[in-house]
Design an enzyme around this catalytic site. Structure first.
Site, PDB file in Angstrom:
ATOM      1  N   ASN A   1      29.282  10.004  51.766  1.00  0.00           N
ATOM      2  CA  ASN A   1      30.483  10.138  50.935  1.00  0.00           C
ATOM      3  C   ASN A   1      30.483   9.065  49.853  1.00  0.00           C
ATOM      4  OD1 ASN A   1      31.923   7.686  51.979  1.00  0.00           O
ATOM      5  ND2 ASN A   1      31.694   8.840  53.882  1.00  0.00           N
TER       6      ASN A   1
ATOM      7  N   LYS B   1      10.257  17.055  56.432  1.00  0.00           N
ATOM      8  CA  LYS B   1      11.076  17.485  55.294  1.00  0.00           C
ATOM      9  C   LYS B   1      11.375  18.981  55.384  1.00  0.00           C
ATOM     10  CE  LYS B   1      11.161  17.710  50.307  1.00  0.00           C
ATOM     11  NZ  LYS B   1      10.375  17.722  49.085  1.00  0.00           N
TER      12      LYS B   1
ATOM     13  N   ASP C   1      32.685  12.225  59.410  1.00  0.00           N
ATOM     14  CA  ASP C   1      33.342  12.836  60.570  1.00  0.00           C
ATOM     15  C   ASP C   1      32.381  13.733  61.344  1.00  0.00           C
ATOM     16  OD1 ASP C   1      35.830  11.647  60.205  1.00  0.00           O
ATOM     17  OD2 ASP C   1      36.373  13.119  58.663  1.00  0.00           O
TER      18      ASP C   1
ATOM     19  N   ASP D   1      34.675   8.640  67.029  1.00  0.00           N
ATOM     20  CA  ASP D   1      35.767   8.034  66.254  1.00  0.00           C
ATOM     21  C   ASP D   1      35.885   6.574  66.707  1.00  0.00           C
ATOM     22  OD1 ASP D   1      38.192   7.084  65.228  1.00  0.00           O
ATOM     23  OD2 ASP D   1      39.006   9.110  65.121  1.00  0.00           O
ATOM     24  N   ILE D   2      35.319   5.691  65.910  1.00  0.00           N
ATOM     25  CA  ILE D   2      35.200   4.274  66.298  1.00  0.00           C
ATOM     26  C   ILE D   2      36.576   3.640  66.456  1.00  0.00           C
ATOM     27  CG2 ILE D   2      34.183   2.049  65.650  1.00  0.00           C
ATOM     28  CD1 ILE D   2      32.301   3.719  63.756  1.00  0.00           C
TER      29      ILE D   2
HETATM   30  O1  C5P Z   1      40.928  10.208  61.064  1.00  0.00           O
HETATM   31  P1  C5P Z   1      40.460   9.554  59.812  1.00  0.00           P
HETATM   32  O2  C5P Z   1      38.981   9.657  59.588  1.00  0.00           O
HETATM   33  O3  C5P Z   1      41.235   9.946  58.572  1.00  0.00           O
HETATM   34  O4  C5P Z   1      40.798   7.988  60.039  1.00  0.00           O
HETATM   35  C1  C5P Z   1      40.440   7.025  59.104  1.00  0.00           C
HETATM   36  C2  C5P Z   1      40.324   5.689  59.817  1.00  0.00           C
HETATM   37  O5  C5P Z   1      39.537   5.845  60.984  1.00  0.00           O
HETATM   38  C3  C5P Z   1      39.611   4.663  58.972  1.00  0.00           C
HETATM   39  O6  C5P Z   1      40.147   3.392  59.333  1.00  0.00           O
HETATM   40  C4  C5P Z   1      38.158   4.781  59.425  1.00  0.00           C
HETATM   41  O7  C5P Z   1      37.444   3.574  59.238  1.00  0.00           O
HETATM   42  C5  C5P Z   1      38.308   5.124  60.884  1.00  0.00           C
HETATM   43  N1  C5P Z   1      37.271   6.023  61.430  1.00  0.00           N
HETATM   44  C6  C5P Z   1      36.392   5.546  62.392  1.00  0.00           C
HETATM   45  N2  C5P Z   1      35.445   6.392  62.931  1.00  0.00           N
HETATM   46  C7  C5P Z   1      35.363   7.681  62.539  1.00  0.00           C
HETATM   47  C8  C5P Z   1      36.247   8.169  61.571  1.00  0.00           C
HETATM   48  C9  C5P Z   1      37.188   7.306  61.020  1.00  0.00           C
HETATM   49  O8  C5P Z   1      36.445   4.367  62.735  1.00  0.00           O
HETATM   50  N3  C5P Z   1      34.445   8.471  63.068  1.00  0.00           N
END
Ligand code: C5P
Length: 415
Positions: free
Chosen positions: A217, A296, A286, A313-314
């Site tokens: 991104n 390749k 995501d 989702d960290i």
């Molecule tokens: O749910 P969303 O992606 O909109 O949330 C954004 C927040 O979650 C940001 O603080 C981003 O750094 C964190 N995040 C994360 N791991 C992910 C997706 C988002 O830590 N896989």
């Protein structure tokens, strides 16, 4: 609690001598004096002759609640508080606005008016907030004066970028009064996070399709790097876990480079138990391809289907730990900013969320500036658009304030 109180009014009883020189931004001194006093500072104002062409001493006397000093060779003024006494009284000398002419005076040690004399006679930290036409700021002489003064330890707040009174666009605007106060607060807060560890994620992640291509991104990482620098300035021990960006590693920050969401997650989890404050600035992908290939991909078919799966989702994982740190998330939204951000705050069980509107020209991803709406369970505040390093300082001030009030901070304290 005492520490929190100091944080809110952390200019309390600080002696700030405000020097006003002759630029159009002098009209902002009124608000600046008010904001400094609101933060608890004691303010004395010294004006140059040119400054008085833009604003009267009477106005600044009314807002500062103190006599305003204007001339060097004035027996009445010298009797009330002489230039040497003023130079000794000041803990900080803030010159705002500072003209190109005044920078030249400072750089060459002139002492032909009250303000320049005080600057020579003081041991206080001198801070300047330049305000001038962008061409004058970029002029070789001004730039040399700037370098010279910086090398002596004079601090520069700004100048900012934007539309100028002369109609031109560029570097040279004086920072807004609130931004100046926030910069000062950061100076005074130096050391407030000493002994506290802050873990920050920044930048994008890359999710491989094959050895050459990836999904990613537009995140530049600038906000996360600015937050890391702001936390370091407050004395925190900072670890920055960064996706691929083109930025210089901030000084005195342990930086760990990662590429994928999984690598970022693993690096975060391996550091989280030593962490007091976790700030997730990264734009983590995501989704990732389920089956990245090790050769390749060839364009053999008309259509190519790629199956993606969710990445970890960290932020949620950290917030759900049994003993989580003070946890701050970011939210980038195109619409209904406050609604979605508040929902995310509650759903992910965060302590604070910083939301920004994406899709506006000149702010957000890839840009040098941004604006934030900062939301917590019982309130919210808007941080208006400004350069990311300044915004990061203001955000850090808020994080620190809420962190010291939270049970998470109290839990870490010896009983
Ligand atoms: O749910 P969303 O992606 O909109 O949330 C954004 C927040 O979650 C940001 O603080 C981003 O750094 C964190 N995040 C994360 N791991 C992910 C997706 C988002 O830590 N896989």
């Amino acid at each position: 609690m005492g520490q929190y109180h100091d944080m809110q009014h952390n200019l309390t009883q600080k002696h700030i001598l405000l020097g006003v020189t002759g630029g159009i931004a002098a009209y902002k001194s009124v608000e600046l004096v008010r904001r400094l006093r609101e933060s608890g500072a004691e303010v004395r104002v010294v004006m140059t002759a040119a400054a008085q062409e833009f604003i009267t001493p009477l106005t600044l006397q009314a807002v500062s609640g103190q006599r305003v000093y204007t001339t060097l060779l004035d027996s009445e003024n010298e009797f009330a508080m002489g230039h040497i006494e003023l130079a000794r009284w000041a803990e900080f000398i803030l010159i705002a606005p500072a003209t190109a002419d005044f920078l030249a005076k400072l750089a060459y040690g002139h002492a032909n008016d009250l303000l320049s004399t005080i600057c020579l006679a003081t041991t206080a930290q001198i801070i300047v907030a330049p305000a001038m036409n962008q061409q004058m700021w970029n002029a070789r002489s001004t730039q040399e004066n700037y370098q010279r003064l910086q090398s002596w330890g004079v601090r520069f707040f700004g100048p900012g970028h934007g539309l100028q009174a002369c109609g031109e666009q560029g570097l040279g605007r004086m920072l807004e009064p609130l931004e100046l106060v926030s910069c000062l607060q950061t100076l005074f807060q130096r050391g407030t996070l000493e002994g506290h560890s802050v873990l920050i994620t920044a930048g994008p992640t890359r999710e491989a399709l094959d050895p050459i291509r990836f999904i990613s991104n537009r995140s530049s990482g600038r906000m996360g790097y600015a937050v890391a620098e702001a936390a370091q300035l407050l004395g925190a021990q900072v670890t920055l876990i960064s996706g691929p960006v083109c930025l210089t590693v901030p000084l005195n920050v342990d930086t760990i480079s990662v590429s994928t969401a999984q690598e970022m997650r693993d690096a975060v989890i391996s550091h989280i138990h030593q962490t007091a404050i976790f700030i997730a600035c990264a734009a983590v992908a995501d989704y990732r391809p389920v089956h990245p290939v090790d050769h390749k991909l060839k364009k053999q078919t008309e259509f190519l289907e790629i199956i993606l799966e969710r990445t970890p989702d960290i932020l949620s994982e950290v917030a759900q730990l049994s003993n989580p740190p003070f946890t701050v998330g970011f939210a980038a939204e195109t619409h209904d900013l406050a609604h979605y951000a508040r929902d995310k705050l509650l759903r992910k069980n965060l302590d604070l969320i910083a939301a920004n509107q994406v899709g506006l020209p000149g702010t957000g991803f890839e840009s040098a500036e941004n604006a934030l709406k900062v939301i917590w369970k019982t309130g919210e505040i808007d941080l208006p658009r400004c350069a990311k390093p300044l915004l990061a300082k203001q955000l850090l001030n808020l994080i620190v304030e809420h962190y010291f009030q939270s049970s998470k901070f109290n839990r870490l304290q010896p009983s």
